[in-house]
Design an enzyme around this catalytic site. Structure first.
Site, PDB file in Angstrom:
ATOM      1  CE  LYS A 187     -31.205  -5.072  13.852  1.00 16.71           C
ATOM      2  NZ  LYS A 187     -32.332  -5.092  15.578  1.00 16.71           N
ATOM      3  CG  ASP A 229     -16.798 -16.403  -3.344  1.00 18.03           C
ATOM      4  OD1 ASP A 229     -15.711 -17.294  -3.053  1.00 18.03           O
ATOM      5  OD2 ASP A 229     -17.410 -17.116  -3.503  1.00 18.03           O
ATOM      6  CE  LYS A 232     -14.038 -22.523  -8.315  1.00 25.67           C
ATOM      7  NZ  LYS A 232     -15.329 -22.623  -7.182  1.00 25.67           N
ATOM      8  CG  ASN A 258     -21.214 -20.797   2.733  1.00 24.53           C
ATOM      9  OD1 ASN A 258     -20.769 -21.667   3.386  1.00 24.53           O
ATOM     10  ND2 ASN A 258     -19.838 -20.111   2.403  1.00 24.53           N
ATOM     11  CG  PHE A 270     -12.299 -29.213  -0.415  1.00 22.52           C
ATOM     12  CD1 PHE A 270     -11.317 -29.847   0.221  1.00 22.52           C
ATOM     13  CD2 PHE A 270     -13.715 -30.239  -0.854  1.00 22.52           C
ATOM     14  CE1 PHE A 270     -10.827 -30.698   0.179  1.00 22.52           C
ATOM     15  CE2 PHE A 270     -13.825 -31.689   0.331  1.00 22.52           C
ATOM     16  CZ  PHE A 270     -12.241 -31.847   0.728  1.00 22.52           C
ATOM     17  CE  LYS A 280      -9.507 -20.415  -6.192  1.00 20.56           C
ATOM     18  NZ  LYS A 280     -10.367 -19.791  -4.963  1.00 20.56           N
TER      19      LYS A 280
HETATM   20  O1  PMT Z   1     -19.109 -27.976   6.066  1.00 20.19           O
HETATM   21  P1  PMT Z   1     -20.210 -28.703   4.842  1.00 20.19           P
HETATM   22  O2  PMT Z   1     -21.478 -28.695   5.247  1.00 20.19           O
HETATM   23  O3  PMT Z   1     -19.757 -29.986   5.059  1.00 20.19           O
HETATM   24  O4  PMT Z   1     -19.648 -28.791   3.051  1.00 20.19           O
HETATM   25  C1  PMT Z   1     -18.462 -29.245   2.865  1.00 20.19           C
HETATM   26  C2  PMT Z   1     -18.226 -28.426   0.981  1.00 20.19           C
HETATM   27  C3  PMT Z   1     -19.681 -28.206   0.459  1.00 20.19           C
HETATM   28  C4  PMT Z   1     -18.380 -26.490   1.537  1.00 20.19           C
HETATM   29  C5  PMT Z   1     -16.607 -28.731   1.129  1.00 20.19           C
HETATM   30  O5  PMT Z   1     -17.231 -30.061   0.029  1.00 20.19           O
HETATM   31  C6  PMT Z   1     -16.243 -27.919  -0.092  1.00 20.19           C
HETATM   32  O6  PMT Z   1     -16.799 -27.928  -1.456  1.00 20.19           O
HETATM   33  N1  PMT Z   1     -15.301 -26.591   0.303  1.00 20.19           N
HETATM   34  C7  PMT Z   1     -15.252 -25.509  -0.262  1.00 20.19           C
HETATM   35  C8  PMT Z   1     -16.579 -24.896  -0.550  1.00 20.19           C
HETATM   36  C9  PMT Z   1     -16.130 -23.456  -1.754  1.00 20.19           C
HETATM   37  O7  PMT Z   1     -16.029 -22.733  -0.964  1.00 20.19           O
HETATM   38  O8  PMT Z   1     -15.172 -23.696  -2.895  1.00 20.19           O
HETATM   39  P2  PMT Z   1     -15.191 -23.095  -4.055  1.00 20.19           P
HETATM   40  O9  PMT Z   1     -15.845 -23.053  -5.224  1.00 20.19           O
HETATM   41  O10 PMT Z   1     -16.166 -21.314  -3.419  1.00 20.19           O
HETATM   42  O11 PMT Z   1     -13.867 -22.376  -3.668  1.00 20.19           O
HETATM   43  C10 PMT Z   1     -12.413 -22.745  -4.425  1.00 20.19           C
HETATM   44  C11 PMT Z   1     -11.207 -23.109  -2.828  1.00 20.19           C
HETATM   45  O12 PMT Z   1     -10.900 -21.645  -2.798  1.00 20.19           O
HETATM   46  C12 PMT Z   1     -11.604 -23.316  -1.692  1.00 20.19           C
HETATM   47  O13 PMT Z   1     -10.969 -25.075  -1.166  1.00 20.19           O
HETATM   48  C13 PMT Z   1     -11.713 -22.755  -0.575  1.00 20.19           C
HETATM   49  O14 PMT Z   1     -11.993 -22.745   0.231  1.00 20.19           O
HETATM   50  C14 PMT Z   1     -10.679 -21.652  -1.614  1.00 20.19           C
HETATM   51  N2  PMT Z   1     -11.640 -20.094  -1.283  1.00 20.19           N
HETATM   52  C15 PMT Z   1     -12.609 -19.981  -2.017  1.00 20.19           C
HETATM   53  C16 PMT Z   1     -12.595 -18.266  -1.535  1.00 20.19           C
HETATM   54  C17 PMT Z   1     -11.675 -17.427  -1.002  1.00 20.19           C
HETATM   55  N3  PMT Z   1     -11.579 -16.398  -0.944  1.00 20.19           N
HETATM   56  N4  PMT Z   1     -10.795 -18.102  -0.718  1.00 20.19           N
HETATM   57  C18 PMT Z   1     -10.406 -19.548  -0.138  1.00 20.19           C
HETATM   58  O15 PMT Z   1      -9.596 -19.912  -0.076  1.00 20.19           O
END
Ligand code: PMT
Length: 399
Positions: free
Chosen positions: A284, A274, A332, A205, A318, A336
């Protein structure tokens, strides 16, 4: 306004002091420059006076100065930084010689003192200089290690003044460091993860890591020990921060698990992919071998796992969304078990992924929320840390 006294001695790297001033000013700090007499051979005091808006001090006895200014200035400043610091000024400080304004001011100063050496590598490595540095460190003076590289004399080695960013970063820690951050371990994740199909193809991403790196930087300046687990980014870790680089969600999970028991606060700013490919190839693959359909499976949800295993840790998540931010962030947060959710609407231009600015809404489990308007990711980090401080203090009050 808090103020820094910037001592400047006679080194070819003196020009970097201009950038040091600008960086402190951008953090809302005033700067008063004190030059040694020999430094004025490189640069006229007027340059620093113009940059700071305050008269540069050179002489110990000067008719234009307030009487005993080396004493009265002491109460106005939060940090004495000497950058660049020559072997001569370091030697004077170490032996208590007070024969000009800067060395006299050092003896009078009650605030933290930070020294950034700059000199020829033989002079820096000389046992006498090293002994002087050791002596000053034992007295509580902090040092920003010089960089290793090509020096003005044409030689290569340690002695090059550290970058203005690194110097100011250290200086800000001495100014801002405070309870409840000082004795805490912050575990921060940043950047994307890459889930490989084969050695040259992956899904990922657009996360740049900027948000997470700013959080790590801010936490360190506030006095915390910081562990940064980062996916691939083009960023340099802030000085003082322990960096662990990872590629995949599984590697990030392992790194986070390793440090979790020591962590007091966890900030999951990473954009963990995800999904990953069910089957990965060690060589490859040819286009014809890949076919039209690729099977995927979910990656481990690291934050959800942390939530399940949570003991004393404060979890900050986040949520990157492109709509229904409040509803999805709340879902979330509950799933979590996080203590603070940073809702990040990533649909608008110039905010979210890869931008220098962001706009977020904070959500608490008790239903409260607070919108933080668009501002730099650095300032957003400061706002988030202010809320973490409240949560840490509340916990301390309860225990
Ligand atoms: O890195 P930048 O370019 O500065 O951009 C910042 C950002 C947009 C990446 C950041 O501000 C942000 O929003 N990060 C969280 C991105 C994310 O994966 O969001 P989510 O809604 O999919 O996940 C929710 C939370 O679960 C997040 O804290 C994530 O780290 C966590 N997660 C998600 C999926 C996974 N498999 N494991 C996780 O721990």
């Amino acid at each position: 306004m808090r103020k820094v006294a910037l001592g400047v001695s006679s080194s070819i790297s003196i020009y970097k002091a201009c950038e040091v001033i600008r960086l402190f000013q951008s953090e809302g700090l005033g700067v008063r420059v004190i030059m040694t007499e020999k430094a004025t051979r490189f640069i006229q005091p007027y340059l620093f006076t113009s940059l700071t808006g305050e008269r540069t001090i050179v002489e110990l006895f000067d008719d234009q100065q307030r009487p005993i200014e080396h004493i009265s200035l002491v109460d106005e400043i939060s940090l004495l930084l000497i950058a660049p610091a020559t072997a001569n000024i370091i030697g004077k400080l170490a032996s208590g010689v007070a024969d000009d304004f800067l060395s006299t001011f050092y003896l009078a100063a009650k605030c933290p003192v930070l020294v950034a050496p700059a000199m020829n590598e033989a002079m820096f490595l000389h046992p006498q200089t090293q002994e002087n540095i050791r002596k000053l460190k034992a007295l509580g003076v902090e040092f920003v290690e010089p960089d290793t590289g090509y020096l003005a004399c044409g030689k290569k080695g340690p002695g090059r003044l550290a970058s203005p960013e690194t110097i100011v970063h250290h200086g800000l820690r001495l100014i801002k460091s405070r309870e409840p951050f000082r004795d805490k371990v912050f575990l921060v994740t940043a950047g994307p993860t890459r889930e490989f199909l084969d050695p040259v193809r992956f899904v990922s991403n657009p996360s740049s890591g900027k948000m997470g790196y700013e959080l790590a930087r801010e936490a360190w300046q506030l006095g915390a020990e910081v562990i940064l687990v980062s996916g691939p980014t083009g960023l340099e870790a802030p000085a003082g921060v322990y960096l662990e680089k990872v590629n995949t969600a599984e590697e990030m999970r392992e790194a986070v698990r390793k440090h979790y028991s020591r962590a007091d606060v966890v900030l999951m700013a990473a954009a963990v992919a995800d999904f990953r490919f069910k089957k990965t190839l060690s060589d490859k693959a040819r286009k014809t071998e890949i076919g039209q359909t690729l099977e995927i499976e979910p990656t481990p949800d690291i934050l959800e796992e942390l939530g399940r295993q949570k003991q004393r840790q404060l979890l900050v998540g986040f949520a990157a969304e492109t709509g229904r931010l409040g509803e999805r962030a709340a879902e979330k947060m509950k799933k979590k078990k996080v203590d603070l959710m940073v809702g990040n609407d990533v649909s608008g231009p110039g905010v979210g992924f890869a931008s220098d600015e962001n706009e977020v809404t904070l959500f608490w489990p008790d239903g409260r929320s607070r919108k933080i308007p668009r501002m730099s990711k650095r300032k957003i980090s400061q706002e988030i840390m202010a809320e973490i401080e409240v949560l840490l203090n509340e916990r301390k009050g309860k225990s």
